[in-house]
Design a protein around this motif. Structure first.
Motif, PDB file in Angstrom:
ATOM      1  N   ILE A 407       5.868  -9.806   1.505  1.00 41.74           N
ATOM      2  CA  ILE A 407       7.260 -10.107   1.168  1.00 41.74           C
ATOM      3  C   ILE A 407       7.381 -11.588   0.832  1.00 41.74           C
ATOM      4  O   ILE A 407       6.489 -12.381   1.142  1.00 41.74           O
ATOM      5  CB  ILE A 407       8.249  -9.767   2.311  1.00 41.74           C
ATOM      6  CG1 ILE A 407       7.889 -10.524   3.594  1.00 41.74           C
ATOM      7  CG2 ILE A 407       8.289  -8.277   2.580  1.00 41.74           C
ATOM      8  CD1 ILE A 407       8.902 -10.334   4.713  1.00 41.74           C
ATOM      9  N   VAL A 408       8.496 -11.962   0.206  1.00 41.55           N
ATOM     10  CA  VAL A 408       8.847 -13.363  -0.011  1.00 41.55           C
ATOM     11  C   VAL A 408      10.236 -13.575   0.574  1.00 41.55           C
ATOM     12  O   VAL A 408      11.164 -12.799   0.304  1.00 41.55           O
ATOM     13  CB  VAL A 408       8.833 -13.740  -1.505  1.00 41.55           C
ATOM     14  CG1 VAL A 408       9.297 -15.189  -1.698  1.00 41.55           C
ATOM     15  CG2 VAL A 408       7.437 -13.566  -2.084  1.00 41.55           C
ATOM     16  N   SER A 409      10.389 -14.625   1.366  1.00 45.92           N
ATOM     17  CA  SER A 409      11.637 -14.889   2.067  1.00 45.92           C
ATOM     18  C   SER A 409      12.038 -16.344   1.861  1.00 45.92           C
ATOM     19  O   SER A 409      11.333 -17.109   1.209  1.00 45.92           O
ATOM     20  CB  SER A 409      11.441 -14.588   3.558  1.00 45.92           C
ATOM     21  OG  SER A 409      12.572 -14.975   4.299  1.00 45.92           O
ATOM     22  N   GLY A 410      13.191 -16.723   2.425  1.00 49.32           N
ATOM     23  CA  GLY A 410      13.583 -18.131   2.459  1.00 49.32           C
ATOM     24  C   GLY A 410      14.569 -18.574   1.405  1.00 49.32           C
ATOM     25  O   GLY A 410      14.604 -19.754   1.037  1.00 49.32           O
ATOM     26  N   PHE A 411      15.434 -17.670   0.937  1.00 54.43           N
ATOM     27  CA  PHE A 411      16.361 -18.018  -0.143  1.00 54.43           C
ATOM     28  C   PHE A 411      17.700 -18.511   0.415  1.00 54.43           C
ATOM     29  O   PHE A 411      18.726 -17.839   0.350  1.00 54.43           O
ATOM     30  CB  PHE A 411      16.541 -16.837  -1.085  1.00 54.43           C
ATOM     31  CG  PHE A 411      15.305 -16.516  -1.873  1.00 54.43           C
ATOM     32  CD1 PHE A 411      15.016 -17.217  -3.033  1.00 54.43           C
ATOM     33  CD2 PHE A 411      14.411 -15.557  -1.444  1.00 54.43           C
ATOM     34  CE1 PHE A 411      13.860 -16.948  -3.763  1.00 54.43           C
ATOM     35  CE2 PHE A 411      13.258 -15.267  -2.159  1.00 54.43           C
ATOM     36  CZ  PHE A 411      12.978 -15.964  -3.318  1.00 54.43           C
ATOM     37  N   SER A 412      17.671 -19.713   0.979  1.00 56.81           N
ATOM     38  CA  SER A 412      18.921 -20.382   1.332  1.00 56.81           C
ATOM     39  C   SER A 412      19.675 -20.711   0.054  1.00 56.81           C
ATOM     40  O   SER A 412      19.110 -20.675  -1.051  1.00 56.81           O
ATOM     41  CB  SER A 412      18.628 -21.669   2.109  1.00 56.81           C
ATOM     42  OG  SER A 412      17.861 -22.557   1.303  1.00 56.81           O
ATOM     43  N   ASN A 413      20.949 -21.065   0.188  1.00 56.91           N
ATOM     44  CA  ASN A 413      21.710 -21.450  -1.007  1.00 56.91           C
ATOM     45  C   ASN A 413      21.084 -22.670  -1.674  1.00 56.91           C
ATOM     46  O   ASN A 413      21.043 -22.777  -2.902  1.00 56.91           O
ATOM     47  CB  ASN A 413      23.166 -21.730  -0.644  1.00 56.91           C
ATOM     48  CG  ASN A 413      23.932 -20.453  -0.350  1.00 56.91           C
ATOM     49  OD1 ASN A 413      23.521 -19.371  -0.751  1.00 56.91           O
ATOM     50  ND2 ASN A 413      25.037 -20.577   0.360  1.00 56.91           N
ATOM     51  N   ILE A 507      11.139 -14.756  -9.080  1.00 59.71           N
ATOM     52  CA  ILE A 507      11.782 -14.367  -7.824  1.00 59.71           C
ATOM     53  C   ILE A 507      11.945 -12.852  -7.774  1.00 59.71           C
ATOM     54  O   ILE A 507      11.942 -12.174  -8.799  1.00 59.71           O
ATOM     55  CB  ILE A 507      13.166 -15.031  -7.653  1.00 59.71           C
ATOM     56  CG1 ILE A 507      14.119 -14.607  -8.788  1.00 59.71           C
ATOM     57  CG2 ILE A 507      13.024 -16.540  -7.596  1.00 59.71           C
ATOM     58  CD1 ILE A 507      15.553 -15.071  -8.602  1.00 59.71           C
ATOM     59  N   PRO A 508      12.124 -12.289  -6.567  1.00 62.65           N
ATOM     60  CA  PRO A 508      12.410 -10.859  -6.458  1.00 62.65           C
ATOM     61  C   PRO A 508      13.844 -10.557  -6.906  1.00 62.65           C
ATOM     62  O   PRO A 508      14.708 -11.445  -6.914  1.00 62.65           O
ATOM     63  CB  PRO A 508      12.251 -10.573  -4.956  1.00 62.65           C
ATOM     64  CG  PRO A 508      11.611 -11.791  -4.365  1.00 62.65           C
ATOM     65  CD  PRO A 508      11.983 -12.927  -5.248  1.00 62.65           C
ATOM     66  N   PRO A 509      14.126  -9.300  -7.237  1.00 60.67           N
ATOM     67  CA  PRO A 509      15.508  -8.907  -7.546  1.00 60.67           C
ATOM     68  C   PRO A 509      16.346  -8.724  -6.281  1.00 60.67           C
ATOM     69  O   PRO A 509      17.546  -8.490  -6.366  1.00 60.67           O
ATOM     70  CB  PRO A 509      15.328  -7.578  -8.281  1.00 60.67           C
ATOM     71  CG  PRO A 509      14.076  -7.006  -7.698  1.00 60.67           C
ATOM     72  CD  PRO A 509      13.179  -8.178  -7.416  1.00 60.67           C
ATOM     73  N   VAL A 510      15.690  -8.808  -5.129  1.00 58.65           N
ATOM     74  CA  VAL A 510      16.349  -8.689  -3.830  1.00 58.65           C
ATOM     75  C   VAL A 510      15.998  -9.951  -3.049  1.00 58.65           C
ATOM     76  O   VAL A 510      14.833 -10.191  -2.728  1.00 58.65           O
ATOM     77  CB  VAL A 510      15.873  -7.436  -3.059  1.00 58.65           C
ATOM     78  CG1 VAL A 510      16.623  -7.294  -1.751  1.00 58.65           C
ATOM     79  CG2 VAL A 510      16.040  -6.184  -3.917  1.00 58.65           C
ATOM     80  N   LEU A 511      16.985 -10.779  -2.766  1.00 56.49           N
ATOM     81  CA  LEU A 511      16.755 -12.072  -2.125  1.00 56.49           C
ATOM     82  C   LEU A 511      17.130 -12.000  -0.655  1.00 56.49           C
ATOM     83  O   LEU A 511      18.255 -11.632  -0.305  1.00 56.49           O
ATOM     84  CB  LEU A 511      17.581 -13.161  -2.810  1.00 56.49           C
ATOM     85  CG  LEU A 511      17.356 -13.363  -4.312  1.00 56.49           C
ATOM     86  CD1 LEU A 511      18.215 -14.508  -4.817  1.00 56.49           C
ATOM     87  CD2 LEU A 511      15.882 -13.610  -4.622  1.00 56.49           C
ATOM     88  N   HIS A 512      16.185 -12.363   0.193  1.00 47.53           N
ATOM     89  CA  HIS A 512      16.473 -12.420   1.628  1.00 47.53           C
ATOM     90  C   HIS A 512      17.106 -13.761   1.951  1.00 47.53           C
ATOM     91  O   HIS A 512      16.489 -14.809   1.773  1.00 47.53           O
ATOM     92  CB  HIS A 512      15.180 -12.254   2.432  1.00 47.53           C
ATOM     93  CG  HIS A 512      15.372 -12.462   3.901  1.00 47.53           C
ATOM     94  ND1 HIS A 512      14.506 -13.200   4.670  1.00 47.53           N
ATOM     95  CD2 HIS A 512      16.347 -12.034   4.736  1.00 47.53           C
ATOM     96  CE1 HIS A 512      14.932 -13.210   5.921  1.00 47.53           C
ATOM     97  NE2 HIS A 512      16.049 -12.519   5.986  1.00 47.53           N
ATOM     98  N   VAL A 513      18.347 -13.738   2.447  1.00 45.54           N
ATOM     99  CA  VAL A 513      19.079 -14.984   2.699  1.00 45.54           C
ATOM    100  C   VAL A 513      19.277 -15.271   4.180  1.00 45.54           C
ATOM    101  O   VAL A 513      19.934 -16.247   4.525  1.00 45.54           O
ATOM    102  CB  VAL A 513      20.432 -15.008   1.950  1.00 45.54           C
ATOM    103  CG1 VAL A 513      20.221 -14.861   0.459  1.00 45.54           C
ATOM    104  CG2 VAL A 513      21.390 -13.943   2.468  1.00 45.54           C
ATOM    105  N   GLY A 514      18.697 -14.425   5.077  1.00 47.11           N
ATOM    106  CA  GLY A 514      18.735 -14.813   6.474  1.00 47.11           C
ATOM    107  C   GLY A 514      19.087 -13.719   7.450  1.00 47.11           C
ATOM    108  O   GLY A 514      18.972 -12.528   7.166  1.00 47.11           O
TER     109      GLY A 514
END
Length: 626
Positions: A407-413, A507-514
């Motif tokens: 997975i790829v994570s960490g998409f803060s604003n 980037i993924p089409p689904v962003l993990h924001v927290g």
């Protein structure tokens, strides 16, 4: 449960394998207990039971043949509104008390009362302090931390007319809240007022109670949760995109395995530091292990995933099943969404549950109290306990059923804007061009009444196929990650426009924001976009969904989304259907009041259709192609 029924409980291979093992090992799970509770109380499901005083408990007959008023005279509308109001109050209290813990940590740093915690993002500390009106010129980092902590403490009180982050709300939305008298004032004030209003003999107008519930939820979304998010970034670091892995395969058969579970990074960050201590790693190797492995569950896991890339073992309905692997030495918990059953399940193996907070003790667990002065020392004690437990592990009972998924994570604003070149303009341009038709926040929990991860995953897939960018938080993160939706390669599953944008940005089409408090990031992003366009949040082509929600916090999140102008689809019915007044207000009446409403739809394709229709309508109103 019968073996042939296992596929009916979860879409996940690791869950299915551990359900079979739980049967073999004689371990009771959440699904067994749900079955034992059938039939569940119909009065409670409809919100028609009341035990707010000891003249009761009372109930209203939904068919009209029995009592239509409680002993005090409250009718169905009042009873349902009271119950829902208290549900929202509990959810807001939970998220906002999490925020208070971060304020207390910031205060301790500012006062020099702790050496275990420090400021990792000084630039964000100063930026936020200036944003809320503090003069930081010439002040050192501790002075700024102290001043900001004092400022945020004021958001929990009663003396202000609004909360510190109110200017993040678009001007049109602030004017609407003022006209409706639902501007959030103080977190604790609005929680206490709800408890007062719902005492017998106070507020007996269902609509009035619901409007205060909206104000209360906004105090959570735009204050309590937002404070928790922003201060977590300041103290532990603002997330940036990074790779990791997910599912029960992140456990390691030859390592001491420690899982962190709950919601607050205050404990888990110290555990992470301890598992990296060379002296403790050496002790683990002396005990026969290859090393120490740390992984996350639920939102504490999300916090470490976002900032540190620590892998995720599972979401809410995977917590018992993680223990069933027989490979977990310790689950260390802070608070919220932790099943009391974990102590019982751990007792079936060599595992131990460690509690850390005075407000979240569990009978039968080992309590190791953490505070500002002893956190690193206590984290080391947890790791030492895990090493001792490893010595008691029975290798014959270990079964790690799957390989982990990337997975790829960490998409803060901040990370999203950085990827766009520092401004939201490219995102706005992509929306105007129709390459990204809109955005959907898909958030929330798992509920054993719903097939585990089915609604979460299928709704995400339907949305990205329609060129809708998806933002996920909390337990939905694991749902999406297990199915390969949190990597750039998932762009191939998206519609042509979204796919093009994602491939261009990598980037993924689904962003993990927290975590679930980080839904405040979604609020802030919506506010930024609306302000840039000169419109209200309700005018944006955005929506939200909580397909498998179960908790009081999720009810609060849903209401603050709607009260902020975001159409929200729930996959599980809230306990309000016993009142036509409250149900009509939720499903349609709020549209004319706050510019958004709820929908309830358990079929993910139909839910996506509702969201698509909403976004199409909003695009047309903005003069964009649908």
């Amino acid at each position: 449960m019968a073996k042939q029924d296992l596929h009916a409980y979860s879409i996940c291979e690791d869950a299915q394998a551990m359900l079979a093992k739980a049967q073999k090992d004689g371990v009771e799970t959440v699904w067994d207990r749900l079955k034992a509770q059938q039939p569940q109380c119909g009065f409670c499901e409809l919100g028609l039971s009341c035990r707010n005083c000891v003249m009761g408990p009372c109930r209203i007959d939904p068919f009209g043949d029995g009592p239509q008023r409680g002993i005090c005279g409250a009718d169905a509308d009042v009873i349902v509104a009271r119950n829902f109001g208290r549900m929202v109050a509990a959810g807001a209290a939970a998220h906002s008390d999490h925020g208070r813990d971060l304020v207390e940590t910031l205060l301790a740093i500012g006062e020099g009362a702790t050496t275990d915690y420090a400021i990792r993002d000084e630039a964000k500390l100063r930026r936020i302090a200036e944003e809320v009106g503090l003069d930081v010129a010439g002040k050192d980092v501790k002075e700024v931390a102290l001043a900001l902590a004092e400022q945020f403490y004021g958001d929990f009180g009663s003396r202000r007319g609004s909360v510190s982050f109110i200017d993040r709300v678009p001007a049109k939305r602030r004017e609407l809240w003022k006209a409706l008298d639902i501007t959030p004032r103080g977190i604790d004030r609005d929680v206490v007022e709800m408890m007062h209003r719902t005492h017998m003999g106070v507020d007996n107008d269902a609509v009035n109670i619901c409007l205060h519930a909206a104000r209360l939820s906004l105090a959570d979304g735009w204050a309590g949760s937002m404070i928790a998010t922003e201060l977590s970034d300041v103290i532990f670091g603002t997330p940036t995109p990074r790779p990791s892995k997910v599912n029960l395969g992140v456990l390691k058969e030859d390592h001491v395995n420690i899982l962190v579970h709950g919601h607050s990074p205050i404990v888990s960050e110290m555990i992470l530091a301890a598992v990296r201590d060379p002296a403790l790693v050496a002790r683990a190797k002396a005990a026969g292990a290859a090393g120490i492995n740390l992984a996350g569950l639920c939102c504490t896991g999300n916090e470490l995933l976002m900032r540190q890339g620590i892998p995720m073992a599972g979401n809410h309905l995977m917590t018992e099943l993680a223990l069933v692997t027989g490979a977990v030495e310790v689950i260390v918990v802070d608070y919220q969404c932790i099943m009391p059953s974990l102590v019982t399940v751990a007792g079936c193996y060599h595992s131990c549950i460690v509690t850390t907070s005075p407000k979240a003790k569990f009978t039968g667990a080992t309590h190791i109290a953490f505070d500002m002065q002893n956190a690193r020392q206590q984290a080391a004690a947890v790791v030492e306990l895990a090493i001792e437990r490893y010595k008691e592990r029975d290798p014959a009972r270990v079964d790690i059923p799957v390989a982990p998924v990337d997975i790829v994570s960490g998409f803060s604003n901040e990370a999203v804007l950085a990827a766009l070149g520092g401004t939201a303009a490219p995102l706005i341009d992509a929306i105007k061009a129709g390459k990204i038709r809109g955005a959907v926040g898909i958030v929330g929990c798992n509920n054993p009444k719903v097939k585990h991860d089915y609604q979460n995953v299928h709704l995400i897939r339907e949305c990205i196929k329609r060129d809708l960018l998806v933002l996920v938080t909390g337990c939905v993160t694991v749902s999406a990650g297990k199915q390969g939706l949190l990597v750039p390669g998932a762009a191939d599953m998206a519609g042509p426009g979204l796919s093009e944008v994602c491939k261009a940005l990598g980037i993924p089409p689904v962003l993990h924001v927290g975590s679930c408090v980080d839904n405040s990031r979604i609020l802030q992003l919506c506010g930024m976009l609306a302000t840039a366009l000169g419109v209200d949040i309700a005018d944006l082509p955005v929506a939200a969904a909580a397909p498998e929600w179960y908790s009081e916090k999720a009810a609060t999140i849903g209401l603050y989304a709607v009260a902020s102008g975001i159409f929200t689809v729930l996959g599980v019915e809230p306990p309000i259907l016993g009142s036509k007044t409250v149900t009509d207000l939720a499903l349609s009446g709020l549209e004319g009041v706050v510019g958004a409403s709820f929908a309830v739809e358990g079929d993910p394709v139909k839910a996506a259709d509702l969201i698509d229709t909403r976004i199409r309508t909003k695009r047309q109103a903005l003069g964009l192609t649908p």
